[in-house]
Enzyme design. Structure first.
Site, PDB file in Angstrom:
ATOM      1  N   ASP A 178     -12.873   7.745  13.613  1.00 21.72           N
ATOM      2  CA  ASP A 178     -13.862   6.785  14.947  1.00 21.72           C
ATOM      3  C   ASP A 178     -12.135   6.897  15.990  1.00 21.72           C
ATOM      4  O   ASP A 178     -11.738   6.408  16.441  1.00 21.72           O
ATOM      5  CB  ASP A 178     -13.752   5.452  14.468  1.00 21.72           C
ATOM      6  CG  ASP A 178     -13.747   4.393  15.778  1.00 21.72           C
ATOM      7  OD1 ASP A 178     -13.005   3.044  15.638  1.00 21.72           O
ATOM      8  OD2 ASP A 178     -14.131   4.931  16.821  1.00 21.72           O
ATOM      9  N   LYS A 229     -12.945  11.660  19.915  1.00 25.13           N
ATOM     10  CA  LYS A 229     -14.660  11.882  19.546  1.00 25.13           C
ATOM     11  C   LYS A 229     -14.512  13.566  19.301  1.00 25.13           C
ATOM     12  O   LYS A 229     -15.168  14.320  18.357  1.00 25.13           O
ATOM     13  CB  LYS A 229     -15.241  11.998  20.428  1.00 25.13           C
ATOM     14  CG  LYS A 229     -15.343  10.229  20.712  1.00 25.13           C
ATOM     15  CD  LYS A 229     -15.273   9.599  19.766  1.00 25.13           C
ATOM     16  CE  LYS A 229     -14.979   7.820  19.502  1.00 25.13           C
ATOM     17  NZ  LYS A 229     -14.526   7.583  18.732  1.00 25.13           N
ATOM     18  N   ASP A 252     -18.405   6.854  14.252  1.00 24.53           N
ATOM     19  CA  ASP A 252     -18.490   5.919  15.155  1.00 24.53           C
ATOM     20  C   ASP A 252     -18.848   6.756  17.063  1.00 24.53           C
ATOM     21  O   ASP A 252     -18.766   7.551  16.658  1.00 24.53           O
ATOM     22  CB  ASP A 252     -18.352   4.617  15.210  1.00 24.53           C
ATOM     23  CG  ASP A 252     -17.716   3.717  16.221  1.00 24.53           C
ATOM     24  OD1 ASP A 252     -16.900   3.438  17.199  1.00 24.53           O
ATOM     25  OD2 ASP A 252     -18.895   3.623  16.492  1.00 24.53           O
ATOM     26  N   ASN A 253     -19.497   6.141  17.543  1.00 24.21           N
ATOM     27  CA  ASN A 253     -19.973   6.619  19.135  1.00 24.21           C
ATOM     28  C   ASN A 253     -20.869   7.946  18.843  1.00 24.21           C
ATOM     29  O   ASN A 253     -19.639   8.661  20.060  1.00 24.21           O
ATOM     30  CB  ASN A 253     -18.805   6.643  19.702  1.00 24.21           C
ATOM     31  CG  ASN A 253     -17.796   5.137  19.080  1.00 24.21           C
ATOM     32  OD1 ASN A 253     -16.434   5.662  18.887  1.00 24.21           O
ATOM     33  ND2 ASN A 253     -18.135   4.298  20.218  1.00 24.21           N
ATOM     34  N   GLU A 258     -20.187  -1.172  21.446  1.00 22.31           N
ATOM     35  CA  GLU A 258     -19.521  -2.923  21.310  1.00 22.31           C
ATOM     36  C   GLU A 258     -19.220  -3.622  22.082  1.00 22.31           C
ATOM     37  O   GLU A 258     -19.377  -3.672  22.900  1.00 22.31           O
ATOM     38  CB  GLU A 258     -18.016  -2.898  20.273  1.00 22.31           C
ATOM     39  CG  GLU A 258     -17.312  -1.500  21.343  1.00 22.31           C
ATOM     40  CD  GLU A 258     -17.345   0.050  20.268  1.00 22.31           C
ATOM     41  OE1 GLU A 258     -18.419   0.266  20.265  1.00 22.31           O
ATOM     42  OE2 GLU A 258     -15.985   1.203  20.616  1.00 22.31           O
TER      43      GLU A 258
HETATM   44  O1  LIG Z   1     -12.099   6.556  22.027  1.00 20.48           O
HETATM   45  C1  LIG Z   1     -12.102   6.130  21.446  1.00 20.48           C
HETATM   46  N1  LIG Z   1     -11.677   6.065  20.217  1.00 20.48           N
HETATM   47  C2  LIG Z   1     -10.560   6.936  19.917  1.00 20.48           C
HETATM   48  C3  LIG Z   1      -8.998   6.220  20.748  1.00 20.48           C
HETATM   49  C4  LIG Z   1      -7.820   7.050  20.714  1.00 20.48           C
HETATM   50  C5  LIG Z   1      -7.989   7.349  19.217  1.00 20.48           C
HETATM   51  C6  LIG Z   1      -6.194   8.195  18.926  1.00 20.48           C
HETATM   52  N2  LIG Z   1      -5.973   8.623  17.752  1.00 20.48           N
HETATM   53  C7  LIG Z   1      -5.351   8.360  16.613  1.00 20.48           C
HETATM   54  C8  LIG Z   1      -5.938   9.266  15.429  1.00 20.48           C
HETATM   55  N3  LIG Z   1      -6.133   9.753  16.234  1.00 20.48           N
HETATM   56  C9  LIG Z   1      -5.891  10.150  17.473  1.00 20.48           C
HETATM   57  C10 LIG Z   1     -13.753   5.109  21.953  1.00 20.48           C
HETATM   58  C11 LIG Z   1     -13.916   4.190  23.238  1.00 20.48           C
HETATM   59  C12 LIG Z   1     -14.701   3.750  23.020  1.00 20.48           C
HETATM   60  C13 LIG Z   1     -15.056   4.304  25.225  1.00 20.48           C
HETATM   61  C14 LIG Z   1     -17.215   3.006  25.317  1.00 20.48           C
HETATM   62  C15 LIG Z   1     -16.857   3.296  26.721  1.00 20.48           C
HETATM   63  C16 LIG Z   1     -16.248   3.325  27.723  1.00 20.48           C
HETATM   64  F1  LIG Z   1     -16.273   3.181  29.031  1.00 20.48           F
HETATM   65  C17 LIG Z   1     -14.574   4.036  27.163  1.00 20.48           C
HETATM   66  C18 LIG Z   1     -14.388   3.974  26.261  1.00 20.48           C
HETATM   67  C19 LIG Z   1     -15.584   3.334  22.588  1.00 20.48           C
HETATM   68  C20 LIG Z   1     -14.871   3.500  20.872  1.00 20.48           C
HETATM   69  O2  LIG Z   1     -15.926   2.951  20.531  1.00 20.48           O
HETATM   70  C21 LIG Z   1     -14.001   4.680  20.676  1.00 20.48           C
HETATM   71  O3  LIG Z   1     -13.815   4.318  19.854  1.00 20.48           O
HETATM   72 MG   LIG Z   2     -15.300   4.014  18.346  1.00 14.52          MG
END
Ligand SMILES: O=C(NCCCCCn1ccnc1)c1cc(-c2ccc(F)cc2)cc(O)c1O
Ligand SMILES: [Mg+2]
Length: 216
Positions: free
Chosen positions: A141, A144, A169-170, A199
């Site tokens: 998660d 991506k 996820d996603n 979500e």
């Molecule tokens: O980017 C996401 N997650 C990664 C966050 C950074 C991880 C950092 N990291 C941690 C460890 N190694 C690296 C994410 C984004 C969205 C979303 C959906 C719609 C929208 F308009 C904007 C965003 C929905 C999710 O469910 C997500 O998971």
């Molecule tokens: Mg997610």
């Protein structure tokens, strides 16, 4: 200085949730993020799919990539058997510190270890530094575009066994096209798609389950 959204989520959990009750922490975050401020927790709809797959797998060792505020770490940890443990990797130090507090309020901190840093740096350390033999369950998660390279890295580091379950996820929104291309054409994985919604939104999303079949 103005508080962050994540700090406001911690405030509402700290003020409204019942200490030591993981369900009440999850409900509190879901209410806040559906009514006040959207946030990228896996949420209650996809959370139910996550619950079912965790319960079916009954994992002893879980790796989560992308802790954020700790919502899915709590969701998973609350279902784990007594000796089971969850390692979760977070890159953003502010997210990691807020997640630590929310996980403590939920009372699942004895099962959860937050590892701060880049997944590509931490995954190769899991065996020696974190005494992991094999991963029974991996929840992807995080960034991506890291889903595919980190899946390859997990395999290369000998962290997957026959039956290890990956859940991503996603895969529709924001999407993980490279991962989908990689995993669905890979004879070492058995894939299933679980259609759902982003979500707290009416937007379509999905999670991909990929069971590792072994190296042969
Ligand atoms: O980017 C996401 N997650 C990664 C966050 C950074 C991880 C950092 N990291 C941690 C460890 N190694 C690296 C994410 C984004 C969205 C979303 C959906 C719609 C929208 F308009 C904007 C965003 C929905 C999710 O469910 C997500 O998971
Ligand atoms: Mg997610």
């Amino acid at each position: 200085m103005d508080q962050s959204k994540e700090q406001r989520i911690l405030n509402t959990v700290s003020y409204n949730a019942i200490k030591g009750n993981p369900e009440s922490v999850l409900d509190c975050i879901d209410k806040y993020c559906s009514k006040s401020e959207w946030a990228m927790n896996v949420g209650d709809e996809k959370g139910l799919i996550l619950d079912k797959i965790v319960e079916e797998t009954n994992p002893s060792v879980v790796l989560e990539l992308g802790t954020y505020c700790g919502y899915s770490a709590i969701r998973i940890a609350r279902l784990l058997k007594p000796k089971a443990r969850l390692l979760t990797i977070e890159f953003n130090p502010e997210f990691a510190s807020i997640a630590k507090e929310i996980i403590e309020i939920a009372g699942v901190n004895d099962k959860v270890t937050i590892l701060e840093g880049h997944s590509e740096d931490i995954i190769p350390q899991l065996k020696k530094k974190y005494e992991v033999e094999k991963l029974d369950f991996v929840f992807l998660d995080h960034w991506k575009e890291r889903y595919a390279p980190d899946t390859i890295l997990l395999e290369e580091c000998g962290l997957l066994r026959k039956g290890s379950v990956l859940l991503a996820d996603n895969i529709i929104y924001p999407g993980a096209p490279e991962f989908i291309k990689y995993i669905r054409n890979n004879k070492h994985f058995e894939c299933t798609t679980f259609l759902s919604h982003l979500e707290y939104m009416k937007v379509e999303d999905a999670m991909e389950k990929a069971v590792y079949l072994g190296p042969e």
